[in-house]
Scaffold this active site. Structure first.
Site, PDB file in Angstrom:
ATOM      1  N   LYS A 197     -23.891  59.997  77.192  1.00  7.36           N
ATOM      2  CA  LYS A 197     -22.571  58.895  76.916  1.00  7.36           C
ATOM      3  C   LYS A 197     -22.743  59.291  75.694  1.00  7.36           C
ATOM      4  CE  LYS A 197     -24.266  54.725  74.811  1.00  7.36           C
ATOM      5  NZ  LYS A 197     -25.357  53.468  73.733  1.00  7.36           N
ATOM      6  N   LYS A 251     -22.356  57.697  81.596  1.00  7.12           N
ATOM      7  CA  LYS A 251     -22.063  56.621  80.394  1.00  7.12           C
ATOM      8  C   LYS A 251     -20.908  56.935  79.692  1.00  7.12           C
ATOM      9  CE  LYS A 251     -23.194  52.913  77.523  1.00  7.12           C
ATOM     10  NZ  LYS A 251     -24.017  52.193  76.625  1.00  7.12           N
TER      11      LYS A 251
HETATM   12  C1  PBG Z   1     -26.367  51.001  72.887  1.00  7.86           C
HETATM   13  C2  PBG Z   1     -25.573  50.542  74.144  1.00  7.86           C
HETATM   14  C3  PBG Z   1     -24.726  49.960  74.628  1.00  7.86           C
HETATM   15  C4  PBG Z   1     -24.386  50.373  75.238  1.00  7.86           C
HETATM   16  C5  PBG Z   1     -25.583  50.148  76.432  1.00  7.86           C
HETATM   17  N1  PBG Z   1     -26.521  50.427  74.995  1.00  7.86           N
HETATM   18  C6  PBG Z   1     -23.373  49.963  73.254  1.00  7.86           C
HETATM   19  C7  PBG Z   1     -23.327  51.052  72.661  1.00  7.86           C
HETATM   20  O1  PBG Z   1     -23.471  52.545  72.219  1.00  7.86           O
HETATM   21  O2  PBG Z   1     -22.264  51.822  71.146  1.00  7.86           O
HETATM   22  C8  PBG Z   1     -23.069  49.795  76.560  1.00  7.86           C
HETATM   23  C9  PBG Z   1     -22.772  49.130  77.145  1.00  7.86           C
HETATM   24  C10 PBG Z   1     -21.446  48.717  77.998  1.00  7.86           C
HETATM   25  O3  PBG Z   1     -20.584  48.299  77.349  1.00  7.86           O
HETATM   26  O4  PBG Z   1     -21.819  47.301  78.733  1.00  7.86           O
HETATM   27  N2  PBG Z   1     -27.572  50.198  72.697  1.00  7.86           N
END
Ligand code: PBG
Length: 326
Positions: A197, A251
């Site tokens: 991520k 992601k």
């Molecule tokens: C954190 C989380 C995020 C997303 C999913 N889970 C945001 C982040 O890491 O700041 C982002 C998903 C998206 O942008 O669609 N709980």
């Protein structure tokens, strides 16, 4: 004169021929719909930066999920927006927290007809917006955080989650959640690890959706990955599998197709990709201006993610694509 390149043209002649030889087929079965549920509201709230997506009430969420079952979507992933936030994010593991009560509602309504995933993180629940507890000097404190992730996993499992999906990028989070689940008898609950991520600017609309702003203009670069690095994505994936992840995720998706392809070549577990909020919003904004055909781009993007090697795609397009694919 005959030259072999003509084969390529011959196989593109008609729509039926193109269907016949298509390598990649996007199906409703590939889709996971991310859904937001907010505590203490009477009407669904639109999210301006995510057109067509709402913060659901408990009731509107139930209706939406019944409809997604009807469309054949195999899974949803829930994100909660609590009415109150605190320094630890305690609503994440409170049995009466919004995601837990919503999971119970859905389990009652739809039984086993759809896989219920729960995003597992603290950022929606902390008043400072970070994914974990903070030390006195303001850094995210890894080990106390993963202990809370374990509590949150148990609360989600008890409420009926089939899959916990840790998204906080803490070290050891998968093992902490696996151990906590197993200790409480939830061996059957799976873990979908947000393994690779990235600290991405494409999460902006999501933060509107969950009412998160990171305190003091902060960011997540100290725990999410640096987009200049590819190799460490594979390291993260291997580490999460060694800790007991059942499925792994890359992601965001489109800017990271190289990593989806590398992960696909290296691991044999189900591989997910998250087509994130900014990726969705860019399509919607350009389509609203008449600059692109949004429906066509949506199919092109999701098919490309699958072609790169993803087995499942988390996408805000799930519902409309399911409708289009019929
Ligand atoms: C954190 C989380 C995020 C997303 C999913 N889970 C945001 C982040 O890491 O700041 C982002 C998903 C998206 O942008 O669609 N709980």
């Amino acid at each position: 004169m005959s030259y072999p390149q003509r084969r390529m043209r011959r196989l593109r002649t008609t729509s039926a021929m193109r269907r016949l030889v298509a390598e990649t087929r996007l199906s409703v079965d590939d889709l996971v719909a991310p859904l937001f549920v907010r505590e203490g509201i009477d009407e669904p709230q639109p999210i301006v930066s995510l057109p067509g997506v709402v913060q659901h009430t408990r009731e509107s969420l139930r209706k939406e999920v019944r409809e997604l079952v009807g469309l054949g979507i195999p899974a949803v992933i829930l994100f909660g927006v609590p009415a109150t936030k605190d320094a630890e994010g305690s609503q994440a593991w409170d049995p009466d927290g919004i995601v837990q009560v919503a999971l119970k509602d859905l389990r009652d309504d739809v039984g086993d007809e759809i896989v219920l995933m729960a995003d597992l993180c603290l950022d929606e629940y902390t008043d400072h917006g970070h994914c974990g507890l903070l030390t006195d000097t303001g850094e995210v404190d890894n080990d106390p955080t993963i202990e809370r992730y374990g509590w949150a996993g148990v609360a989600q499992a008890e409420a009926g989650a089939d899959v916990c999906a840790p998204s906080g990028m803490m070290d050891g989070q998968v093992m902490a959640i696996r151990d906590a689940l197993d200790e409480e008898g939830h061996e059957a609950v799976s873990i979908l690890a947000y393994a690779a991520k990235y600290a991405s600017a494409l999460y902006g609309p999501f933060r509107d959706a969950v009412d998160v702003s990171i305190a003091d203009g902060g960011d997540r670069k100290a725990y999410q990955q640096d987009y200049r690095n590819g190799r460490e994505a594979l390291e993260e994936i291997r580490a999460d599998l060694a800790e007991g992840a059942d499925m792994v995720m890359v992601k965001p998706a489109l800017a990271y197709l190289d990593l989806i392809a590398r992960a696909r070549a290296e691991v044999d577990v189900p591989l997910a990709a998250y087509h994130v909020s900014g990726e969705y919003s860019m399509i919607k904004a350009a389509a609203a201006n008449g600059w692109i055909d949004g429906d066509a781009v949506a199919l092109e993007h999701l098919t490309a993610i699958k072609r790169a090697g993803a087995d499942l795609i988390l996408t805000y397009l799930a519902r409309e694509v399911a409708e289009a694919l019929g």
